[in-house]
Design a protein around this motif. Structure first.
Motif, mmCIF file in Angstrom:
data_model
loop_
_atom_site.group_PDB
_atom_site.id
_atom_site.type_symbol
_atom_site.label_atom_id
_atom_site.label_comp_id
_atom_site.label_asym_id
_atom_site.label_seq_id
_atom_site.Cartn_x
_atom_site.Cartn_y
_atom_site.Cartn_z
ATOM 1 N N UNK A 1 -34.599 -36.147 122.731
ATOM 2 C CA UNK A 1 -33.506 -35.799 124.254
ATOM 3 C C UNK A 1 -34.453 -36.092 125.014
ATOM 4 N N UNK A 2 -33.524 -36.660 126.318
ATOM 5 C CA UNK A 2 -34.421 -37.052 127.409
ATOM 6 C C UNK A 2 -35.304 -36.267 127.877
ATOM 7 N N UNK A 3 -35.433 -36.602 128.949
ATOM 8 C CA UNK A 3 -36.898 -35.691 130.721
ATOM 9 C C UNK A 3 -36.422 -34.339 129.977
ATOM 10 N N UNK A 4 -34.852 -34.767 130.375
ATOM 11 C CA UNK A 4 -34.414 -32.747 131.064
ATOM 12 C C UNK A 4 -33.767 -32.878 129.875
ATOM 13 N N UNK A 5 -33.655 -33.190 128.542
ATOM 14 C CA UNK A 5 -33.527 -32.384 127.523
ATOM 15 C C UNK A 5 -31.866 -32.808 126.796
ATOM 16 N N UNK A 6 -31.174 -33.555 127.006
ATOM 17 C CA UNK A 6 -30.359 -33.935 127.501
ATOM 18 C C UNK A 6 -30.530 -34.861 125.573
ATOM 19 N N UNK A 7 -29.298 -35.009 124.204
ATOM 20 C CA UNK A 7 -29.683 -35.702 123.581
ATOM 21 C C UNK A 7 -29.125 -37.183 123.944
ATOM 22 N N UNK A 8 -30.406 -38.249 123.621
ATOM 23 C CA UNK A 8 -30.089 -39.473 123.096
ATOM 24 C C UNK A 8 -29.434 -39.933 122.159
ATOM 25 N N UNK A 9 -28.041 -40.288 122.470
ATOM 26 C CA UNK A 9 -26.911 -40.863 121.505
ATOM 27 C C UNK A 9 -26.654 -42.722 121.971
ATOM 28 N N UNK A 10 -26.486 -42.473 120.476
ATOM 29 C CA UNK A 10 -26.278 -44.627 120.946
ATOM 30 C C UNK A 10 -25.423 -44.628 119.321
ATOM 31 N N UNK A 11 -24.392 -45.927 119.673
ATOM 32 C CA UNK A 11 -24.048 -46.092 118.887
ATOM 33 C C UNK A 11 -24.165 -47.569 118.308
ATOM 34 N N UNK A 12 -25.172 -47.376 116.963
ATOM 35 C CA UNK A 12 -25.935 -48.912 116.200
ATOM 36 C C UNK A 12 -25.043 -49.844 115.943
ATOM 37 N N UNK B 1 -28.441 -54.011 128.098
ATOM 38 C CA UNK B 1 -27.036 -53.526 129.378
ATOM 39 C C UNK B 1 -26.886 -52.596 129.985
ATOM 40 N N UNK B 2 -28.556 -51.751 129.529
ATOM 41 C CA UNK B 2 -28.185 -50.184 130.363
ATOM 42 C C UNK B 2 -30.247 -49.867 130.249
ATOM 43 N N UNK B 3 -30.095 -49.281 131.489
ATOM 44 C CA UNK B 3 -31.915 -48.794 132.389
ATOM 45 C C UNK B 3 -32.539 -47.894 130.842
ATOM 46 N N UNK B 4 -33.566 -48.222 130.801
ATOM 47 C CA UNK B 4 -34.465 -47.652 129.924
ATOM 48 C C UNK B 4 -34.437 -46.469 130.079
ATOM 49 N N UNK B 5 -34.856 -45.478 129.148
ATOM 50 C CA UNK B 5 -34.480 -44.325 129.113
ATOM 51 C C UNK B 5 -35.587 -43.452 128.079
ATOM 52 N N UNK B 6 -36.654 -42.925 128.626
ATOM 53 C CA UNK B 6 -37.780 -41.779 128.752
ATOM 54 C C UNK B 6 -36.872 -40.537 127.910
ATOM 55 N N UNK B 7 -37.656 -40.203 126.565
ATOM 56 C CA UNK B 7 -37.351 -39.732 125.460
ATOM 57 C C UNK B 7 -38.257 -38.839 124.529
ATOM 58 N N UNK B 8 -37.792 -37.664 124.816
ATOM 59 C CA UNK B 8 -39.288 -36.944 123.238
ATOM 60 C C UNK B 8 -38.164 -36.617 122.038
ATOM 61 N N UNK B 9 -38.561 -37.407 120.911
ATOM 62 C CA UNK B 9 -38.599 -37.840 119.741
ATOM 63 C C UNK B 9 -38.297 -35.519 119.115
ATOM 64 N N UNK B 10 -37.490 -35.597 118.096
ATOM 65 C CA UNK B 10 -36.617 -34.950 117.417
ATOM 66 C C UNK B 10 -38.011 -34.861 116.184
ATOM 67 N N UNK B 11 -37.971 -33.176 115.939
ATOM 68 C CA UNK B 11 -39.310 -33.100 115.222
ATOM 69 C C UNK B 11 -38.762 -32.706 113.766
ATOM 70 N N UNK B 12 -38.800 -33.576 113.050
ATOM 71 C CA UNK B 12 -38.047 -33.125 111.866
ATOM 72 C C UNK B 12 -39.339 -33.303 110.969
ATOM 73 N N UNK B 13 -39.649 -31.939 109.817
ATOM 74 C CA UNK B 13 -40.665 -32.120 109.006
ATOM 75 C C UNK B 13 -40.321 -32.632 107.671
ATOM 76 N N UNK B 14 -41.500 -33.238 107.002
ATOM 77 C CA UNK B 14 -40.358 -33.547 105.452
ATOM 78 C C UNK B 14 -39.766 -33.154 104.960
#
Length: 507
Positions: free
Chosen positions: A273-284, A485-498
């Motif tokens: 998620x971004x610095x302000x808490x919005x999900x970072x989503x993109x199509x591979x 084609x996009x600006x850099x986005x600062x994000x914080x990763x989701x913490x998924x346990x094993x």
């Protein structure tokens, strides 16, 4: 409760399995707790966030503890209610004390194992592990959604201190006249909207960020400068102390993916998620290939698991296959029984990885031949002709190790990177040792999408992002996402346990 009586429960004694008893003692040492009951409550709560039990036989050979130590008169109703609700949701009848003891024992047994996994996943870092325990939200996806907690967003960070006055003063100390117009508190940073009195001071501000950090006593944490949404305004992201951070886990991850409509036609991934808490989503599909890099222990593996989990959540084995290559033999074992595995196996070791890459090139060529026969140019048009082929996402866990052991694989990687997109084959290349020797310019030029986690040197950031910045990240899943084609986005990763990943992979 007709068959279970609270007073009867409070006068009873409970025990867990021998394995969980030993794990509980280990966790007591890790957390510095003096009683097993304190760990048992954490373990039971951890297990309640998961689905049905897997049918594993659980012995009752652990030492007994009295219910009065495990519960209090004030909270016993809540604990019993949670255990009963979980049981009903999965068709388990708790029709007496023996059944209740069995359910509690299974929760304790499963939860203790998951806590041990959490401890290991934290790199046995006490602060990170405890932070995970404190900040983890209720995660009961299989029980229902009515009791879900709100996702961590700007509005939820109540412990963050507004440093507007300190920022204004610090800006003045470095010779920049400005006024703070507002602040949004995100998961780890606070974003301040700042109006410059003189736009000619922008360059002075850009060059003075290190001095600004010193003036605000940020220690080794660096502020970040961005463009504002109004004339003469900028944004300044100020890192906060770790005690005020919030951590997004499985529930927020699944909610972010659940908001994306459609399934099977896209390759949506959500690493954080971004610095302000919005999900970072993109199509591979449009990326179309991805390089993930970061120093050891900074969250690279968790990031890769989040990306692969994203794909599994939105697909079925008929629309997606994963070609996993594990040169170091340690990372992808959790996927060993997944129905999504391409050719039903994980390529373990350098030799197997090389053969898998060659097989992917052959698969790509075969798909191009089929497209040529039908007069189409890509896998989507092929589906319109009635030939439906699954996407193949190929992931190499440690590319640097693989290339060091066998330079010949670079040719296959480059060919796939240059041509595989139209055939529905996409690459995810991960490394904890980004350097020019193992990541040639030709490889990097054909992998346009990048995710950089914390690295030790600016030169390593240059390898991953083609620019600096990753050396100033905060660690523990902090990242920079760069898409073509996009600006850099600062994000914080989701913490998924094993355990979280295992539950998702088992779909």
């Amino acid at each position: 409760m007709s068959v279970l009586n609270l007073q009867q429960i409070m006068s009873s004694r409970f025990r867990t399995s021998a394995a969980a008893d030993a794990q509980t003692k280990s966790l007591m040492e890790v957390l510095g707790l003096s009683t097993k009951a304190a760990v048992a409550r954490l373990a039971i709560g951890r297990s309640l966030s998961l689905g049905a039990f897997n049918g594993e036989a659980v012995d009752a050979k652990g030492l007994e503890i009295p219910a009065a130590s495990l519960f209090s008169q004030d909270d016993v109703t809540i604990w019993v209610g949670l255990i009963l609700t979980h049981a009903r949701s999965h068709g388990i009848a708790l029709d007496g004390m023996d059944a209740f003891r069995s359910a509690l024992r299974q929760h304790w047994h499963r939860g203790a194992a998951m806590l041990i996994d959490d401890w290991r996943s934290s790199g046995e870092n006490f602060d990170q592990f405890v932070g995970t325990l404190v900040k983890r939200r209720a995660d009961l996806p299989d029980v229902g959604t009515s009791a879900r907690t709100q996702k961590p967003s700007a509005a939820n960070v109540t412990s963050a201190e507004d440093q507007s006055s300190q920022l204004t003063k610090a800006l003045g100390e470095i010779g920049v006249g400005a006024e703070v117009k507002g602040v949004v508190h995100g998961p780890r940073l606070s974003r301040y909207k700042v109006a410059l009195r003189d736009v000619n001071q922008l360059d002075k501000l850009r060059k003075g960020l290190e001095r600004l950090a010193l003036a605000m006593s940020l220690r080794d944490m660096m502020p970040a400068l961005g463009h504002g949404d109004e004339a003469k305004t900028v944004t300044i992201d100020i890192p906060r102390a770790p005690k005020s951070w919030t951590t997004a886990s499985k529930i927020e991850f699944l909610e972010a993916l659940g908001a994306v409509s459609g399934a099977g036609a896209e390759l949506m991934v959500c690493p954080g998620m971004t610095v302000v808490g919005d999900p970072v989503l993109f199509d591979l599909r449009t990326a179309p290939h991805l390089l993930v890099g970061g120093a050891t222990g900074q969250g690279k593996s968790v990031c890769v698991h989040a990306i692969l989990s994203s794909l599994i959540v939105k697909h079925t084995p008929a629309t997606l296959q994963l070609a996993l290559m594990d040169p170091k033999r340690v990372e992808f074992s959790i996927y060993a029984k997944s129905r999504f595995l391409w050719r039903d196996e994980i390529a373990v070791g350098a030799d197997a990885a090389r053969e898998t890459l060659r097989a992917l090139v052959s698969e790509m060529d075969a798909r191009y031949e089929r497209m040529s026969e039908l007069g189409v140019n890509n896998i989507g048009d092929l589906a319109a002709k009635g030939v439906r082929l699954p996407f193949i996402v190929a992931c190499v866990d440690e590319l640097a190790d693989l290339i060091m052991q066998d330079r010949s694989v670079e040719a296959e990687i480059i060919r796939l990177a240059q041509m595989a997109r139209a055939a529905g084959i996409h690459l995810i290349l991960a490394t904890q040792r980004p350097d020019a020797k193992t990541f040639s310019g030709l490889v990097r030029s054909n992998i346009p999408a990048r995710i950089a986690l914390t690295v030790q040197k600016a030169s390593e950031s240059q390898i991953i992002l083609d620019e600096g910045g990753a050396e100033d990240l905060l660690g523990r899943g902090d990242m920079i996402v760069k898409l073509a084609g996009s600006s850099l986005v600062r994000a914080h990763g989701y913490y998924l346990t094993p355990g979280d990943v295992e539950n998702i992979v088992a779909r």
